[in-house]
Design an enzyme around this catalytic site. Structure first.
Site, mmCIF file in Angstrom:
data_model
loop_
_atom_site.group_PDB
_atom_site.id
_atom_site.type_symbol
_atom_site.label_atom_id
_atom_site.label_comp_id
_atom_site.label_asym_id
_atom_site.label_seq_id
_atom_site.Cartn_x
_atom_site.Cartn_y
_atom_site.Cartn_z
ATOM 1 N N THR A 138 0.815 -1.203 0.000
ATOM 2 C CA THR A 138 0.000 0.000 0.000
ATOM 3 C C THR A 138 0.859 1.267 0.000
ATOM 4 O O THR A 138 2.011 1.243 0.462
ATOM 5 C CB THR A 138 -0.893 0.002 1.260
ATOM 6 O OG1 THR A 138 -1.535 1.259 1.388
ATOM 7 C CG2 THR A 138 -0.101 -0.245 2.534
ATOM 8 N N ASP A 139 0.268 2.376 -0.443
ATOM 9 C CA ASP A 139 0.972 3.660 -0.369
ATOM 10 C C ASP A 139 1.082 4.165 1.075
ATOM 11 O O ASP A 139 1.874 5.056 1.371
ATOM 12 C CB ASP A 139 0.279 4.716 -1.249
ATOM 13 C CG ASP A 139 -1.183 4.970 -0.890
ATOM 14 O OD1 ASP A 139 -1.703 4.331 0.046
ATOM 15 O OD2 ASP A 139 -1.811 5.828 -1.556
ATOM 16 N N GLU A 140 0.277 3.559 1.984
ATOM 17 C CA GLU A 140 0.258 4.080 3.367
ATOM 18 C C GLU A 140 1.590 3.884 4.088
ATOM 19 O O GLU A 140 1.838 4.524 5.101
ATOM 20 C CB GLU A 140 -0.866 3.423 4.172
ATOM 21 C CG GLU A 140 -2.234 3.684 3.580
ATOM 22 C CD GLU A 140 -3.386 3.556 4.564
ATOM 23 O OE1 GLU A 140 -3.135 3.435 5.773
ATOM 24 O OE2 GLU A 140 -4.533 3.605 4.105
ATOM 25 N N TYR A 152 -1.996 -0.500 11.040
ATOM 26 C CA TYR A 152 -2.141 -1.148 9.727
ATOM 27 C C TYR A 152 -0.924 -0.866 8.854
ATOM 28 O O TYR A 152 -0.282 -1.785 8.332
ATOM 29 C CB TYR A 152 -3.422 -0.666 9.020
ATOM 30 C CG TYR A 152 -3.434 -0.971 7.528
ATOM 31 C CD1 TYR A 152 -3.534 -2.288 7.074
ATOM 32 C CD2 TYR A 152 -3.309 0.048 6.570
ATOM 33 C CE1 TYR A 152 -3.521 -2.584 5.709
ATOM 34 C CE2 TYR A 152 -3.300 -0.238 5.206
ATOM 35 C CZ TYR A 152 -3.406 -1.555 4.784
ATOM 36 O OH TYR A 152 -3.383 -1.845 3.441
ATOM 37 N N LYS A 176 2.012 -3.350 7.357
ATOM 38 C CA LYS A 176 2.298 -3.527 5.921
ATOM 39 C C LYS A 176 3.765 -3.178 5.650
ATOM 40 O O LYS A 176 4.436 -3.844 4.864
ATOM 41 C CB LYS A 176 1.372 -2.650 5.071
ATOM 42 C CG LYS A 176 -0.086 -3.077 5.059
ATOM 43 C CD LYS A 176 -0.320 -4.466 4.455
ATOM 44 C CE LYS A 176 -0.140 -4.513 2.965
ATOM 45 N NZ LYS A 176 -0.527 -5.846 2.405
HETATM 46 P P1 NAD Z 1 -9.901 -7.127 2.150
HETATM 47 O O1 NAD Z 1 -9.906 -6.851 3.609
HETATM 48 O O2 NAD Z 1 -11.100 -6.838 1.329
HETATM 49 O O3 NAD Z 1 -9.566 -8.686 1.908
HETATM 50 C C1 NAD Z 1 -8.578 -9.351 2.624
HETATM 51 C C2 NAD Z 1 -8.743 -10.847 2.376
HETATM 52 O O4 NAD Z 1 -7.722 -11.528 3.099
HETATM 53 C C3 NAD Z 1 -10.085 -11.412 2.867
HETATM 54 O O5 NAD Z 1 -10.629 -12.267 1.899
HETATM 55 C C4 NAD Z 1 -9.697 -12.181 4.115
HETATM 56 O O6 NAD Z 1 -10.563 -13.289 4.373
HETATM 57 C C5 NAD Z 1 -8.288 -12.628 3.773
HETATM 58 N N1 NAD Z 1 -7.492 -12.913 4.974
HETATM 59 C C6 NAD Z 1 -7.344 -12.137 6.074
HETATM 60 N N2 NAD Z 1 -6.548 -12.750 6.952
HETATM 61 C C7 NAD Z 1 -6.147 -13.919 6.390
HETATM 62 C C8 NAD Z 1 -5.307 -14.981 6.814
HETATM 63 N N3 NAD Z 1 -4.691 -14.963 8.005
HETATM 64 N N4 NAD Z 1 -5.105 -16.018 5.975
HETATM 65 C C9 NAD Z 1 -5.729 -16.061 4.761
HETATM 66 N N5 NAD Z 1 -6.553 -15.095 4.331
HETATM 67 C C10 NAD Z 1 -6.756 -14.046 5.135
HETATM 68 O O7 NAD Z 1 -8.619 -6.393 1.586
HETATM 69 P P2 NAD Z 1 -8.415 -5.588 0.210
HETATM 70 O O8 NAD Z 1 -8.901 -4.220 0.383
HETATM 71 O O9 NAD Z 1 -8.894 -6.419 -0.895
HETATM 72 O O10 NAD Z 1 -6.815 -5.527 0.177
HETATM 73 C C11 NAD Z 1 -6.073 -6.622 -0.369
HETATM 74 C C12 NAD Z 1 -4.600 -6.304 -0.244
HETATM 75 O O11 NAD Z 1 -4.300 -5.126 -0.982
HETATM 76 C C13 NAD Z 1 -4.119 -6.059 1.170
HETATM 77 O O12 NAD Z 1 -2.840 -6.631 1.306
HETATM 78 C C14 NAD Z 1 -4.044 -4.540 1.270
HETATM 79 O O13 NAD Z 1 -3.070 -4.155 2.203
HETATM 80 C C15 NAD Z 1 -3.662 -4.171 -0.141
HETATM 81 N N6 NAD Z 1 -4.107 -2.841 -0.600
HETATM 82 C C16 NAD Z 1 -5.413 -2.474 -0.456
HETATM 83 C C17 NAD Z 1 -5.837 -1.248 -0.959
HETATM 84 C C18 NAD Z 1 -7.267 -0.800 -0.872
HETATM 85 O O14 NAD Z 1 -7.571 0.338 -1.199
HETATM 86 N N7 NAD Z 1 -8.192 -1.636 -0.457
HETATM 87 C C19 NAD Z 1 -4.901 -0.393 -1.586
HETATM 88 C C20 NAD Z 1 -3.560 -0.804 -1.674
HETATM 89 C C21 NAD Z 1 -3.180 -2.039 -1.198
HETATM 90 O O1 DAU Z 2 -4.150 4.012 0.506
HETATM 91 C C1 DAU Z 2 -4.382 2.638 0.377
HETATM 92 C C2 DAU Z 2 -5.228 2.170 1.556
HETATM 93 O O2 DAU Z 2 -6.548 2.645 1.316
HETATM 94 C C3 DAU Z 2 -5.233 0.660 1.726
HETATM 95 O O3 DAU Z 2 -3.934 0.230 2.039
HETATM 96 C C4 DAU Z 2 -6.193 0.253 2.850
HETATM 97 O O4 DAU Z 2 -6.267 -1.162 2.933
HETATM 98 C C5 DAU Z 2 -7.564 0.807 2.521
HETATM 99 O O5 DAU Z 2 -8.450 0.513 3.584
HETATM 100 C C6 DAU Z 2 -7.493 2.313 2.289
HETATM 101 O O6 DAU Z 2 -7.200 2.986 3.532
HETATM 102 P P1 DAU Z 2 -7.944 4.352 3.948
HETATM 103 O O7 DAU Z 2 -7.852 4.488 5.408
HETATM 104 O O8 DAU Z 2 -7.459 5.484 3.112
HETATM 105 O O9 DAU Z 2 -9.443 3.980 3.459
HETATM 106 P P2 DAU Z 2 -10.860 4.270 4.126
HETATM 107 O O10 DAU Z 2 -11.894 3.947 3.113
HETATM 108 O O11 DAU Z 2 -10.981 3.642 5.469
HETATM 109 O O12 DAU Z 2 -10.843 5.841 4.337
HETATM 110 C C7 DAU Z 2 -10.671 6.726 3.258
HETATM 111 C C8 DAU Z 2 -10.641 8.129 3.824
HETATM 112 O O13 DAU Z 2 -11.948 8.458 4.319
HETATM 113 C C9 DAU Z 2 -9.712 8.285 5.001
HETATM 114 O O14 DAU Z 2 -9.118 9.581 4.954
HETATM 115 C C10 DAU Z 2 -10.602 8.158 6.228
HETATM 116 C C11 DAU Z 2 -11.909 8.740 5.726
HETATM 117 N N1 DAU Z 2 -13.129 8.145 6.298
HETATM 118 C C12 DAU Z 2 -13.256 6.794 6.294
HETATM 119 C C13 DAU Z 2 -14.381 6.189 6.808
HETATM 120 C C14 DAU Z 2 -14.515 4.689 6.823
HETATM 121 C C15 DAU Z 2 -14.144 8.969 6.779
HETATM 122 O O15 DAU Z 2 -14.040 10.205 6.750
HETATM 123 N N2 DAU Z 2 -15.266 8.381 7.283
HETATM 124 C C16 DAU Z 2 -15.432 7.021 7.325
HETATM 125 O O16 DAU Z 2 -16.476 6.516 7.820
#
Ligand code: NAD
Ligand code: DAU
Length: 353
Positions: free
Chosen positions: A133-135, A159, A163
């Site tokens: 992730t970019d975080e 988190y 990562k």
């Molecule tokens: P998500 O939470 O939707 O899905 C995570 C999946 O991992 C689920 O299916 C869960 O059952 C599985 N999981 C959790 N713990 C596990 C374990 N111990 N063993 C096997 N499976 C397990 O997550 P997402 O948003 O799809 O993110 C997927 C990946 O991409 C993550 O590594 C996250 O850090 C990365 N990522 C997410 C975003 C985003 O915006 N969502 C952006 C950049 C990177």
């Molecule tokens: O940047 C990549 C990341 O993006 C991934 O690595 C994470 O897995 C993914 O969850 C996401 O993280 P964020 O914290 O940026 O996503 P989230 O949707 O939780 O929040 C987006 C923005 O909105 C953040 O600044 C927090 C804000 N927010 C979020 C929620 C859930 C609110 O203001 N209200 C809310 O209820």
């Protein structure tokens, strides 16, 4: 089969798009999906590919070394795309140990199994692709240059710290044991099948239900949004053609303040629901800020775009509209994943807000 790929976390949001992409595009690849099916994992996300002959599902924990070793052996795994993780920042603030276990120890377990299985073999087509992730780069101030691959790691939430820890282990296994790895660090994804605890699906759901739209702080925080299908294509590109040991930043060059994203969602969702324009604006509710809330993320994806062939297909407006339509036509999916436990989690979480 030409290749045997293990995709972890394939029942989650991004993972299900990556599994679908690989199963459909590469009929000559065997795709093994390892997922624990936590609250975020849902096999309904994959009902359209579950019967494909080149797909199989294993329920299990990435932290279970014996299980992972067995999968490598029984399926002759030669490639890993590792997405399984605990992914929600707010949950990490409540339970940091779970994030360390899954994201750090789970990744380490997979790396160790890959190292044992591939030891002594020419790297050839073997590859461990870690999806990050970019975080991990921390937070930017307004006007500051976007994150590039050499930006110093500076995670602020449990988190992002977990990562970052997993990224360091991936590099350590490359540098110490010669494991063939590649990493991608992507910005915020949106699209179908995202669990409605994240900003965009949460707001779509709450607009439909006329519930408050919780905006943390002043809604000034900035995120760089990318459609999940564009991310899946980017992963395909890096998995096949990225250089060994390298990291690639992936993003949409699409920065938005949270409050503006929510207002755009209100406009689109009200239109799609046939409501008067702006009628859901009254749902906007400013709540206590997230602890350690990163102000701004922005991705510099120059390296990826220069070295490899990829550009996003979805504009934000059309991508958001199709996402809104997906949620409106998949009410049952939303109902199924938002169980009683989910409602209780949110009741507790917002008790102080
Ligand atoms: P998500 O939470 O939707 O899905 C995570 C999946 O991992 C689920 O299916 C869960 O059952 C599985 N999981 C959790 N713990 C596990 C374990 N111990 N063993 C096997 N499976 C397990 O997550 P997402 O948003 O799809 O993110 C997927 C990946 O991409 C993550 O590594 C996250 O850090 C990365 N990522 C997410 C975003 C985003 O915006 N969502 C952006 C950049 C990177
Ligand atoms: O940047 C990549 C990341 O993006 C991934 O690595 C994470 O897995 C993914 O969850 C996401 O993280 P964020 O914290 O940026 O996503 P989230 O949707 O939780 O929040 C987006 C923005 O909105 C953040 O600044 C927090 C804000 N927010 C979020 C929620 C859930 C609110 O203001 N209200 C809310 O209820």
């Amino acid at each position: 089969m030409k290749r045997h790929i293990l995709i972890t976390g394939g029942a989650g949001f991004i993972g299900s798009h990556v599994v679908r992409h690989f199963v459909r595009k590469y009929a000559d690849y065997k795709v093994v999906n390892l997922d624990l099916l936590t609250y975020a994992g849902n096999l309904a996300n994959l009902c359209d590919v579950e019967n494909c002959p080149n797909y199989c599902f294993v329920r299990g924990d990435i932290g279970d070394l014996e299980l992972v070793r067995t999968i490598f052996r029984e399926h002759s795994i030669d490639g890993v795309i590792h997405l399984a993780a605990e992914s929600h920042v707010d949950r990490s603030i409540r339970d940091p140990f779970l994030f360390a276990r899954t994201n750090i120890i789970g990744t380490l377990t997979l790396l160790q199994a890959a190292r044992e299985a591939w030891e002594g073999l020419p790297p050839g087509e073997r590859r461990f692709h870690h999806v990050s992730t970019d975080e991990v780069y921390g937070a930017l101030q307004p006007g500051e240059a976007a994150f590039c691959e050499t930006t110093r790691y500076d995670p602020h939430s449990p988190y992002s710290a977990s990562k970052a820890g997993s990224d360091h282990f991936v590099r350590a296994y490359h540098d110490t044991y010669g494991l063939p790895v590649v990493l991608t660090n992507c910005s915020n994804n949106y699209g179908p099948y995202q669990f409605p605890e994240k900003l965009i699906p949460l707001c779509i759901r709450n607009i439909c239900l006329n519930k408050p739209l919780p905006i943390y702080g002043k809604g000034e925080n900035v995120r760089d949004w990318l459609h999940v299908e564009d991310h899946a294509e980017a992963i395909d590109e890096v998995f096949h053609r990225g250089r060994d040991g390298e990291s690639y930043n992936i993003g949409g060059i699409n920065e938005w303040k949270n409050i503006d994203v929510v207002k755009l969602l209100i406009r689109i969702t009200d239109e799609e629901l046939g409501r008067a324009p702006g009628s859901s604006e009254k749902l906007i509710t400013y709540v206590t800020d997230r602890a350690g809330h990163d102000l701004r993320y922005a991705i510099n994806a120059e390296k990826f775009r220069k070295e490899l062939s990829w550009s996003p297909k979805h504009s934000f407006e059309t991508g958001l509209r199709s996402t809104v339509r997906w949620y409106l036509t998949h009410e049952q999916w939303v109902k199924n994943v938002t169980s009683g436990a989910y409602e209780r989690y949110y009741a507790e979480m917002y008790a102080d807000k």
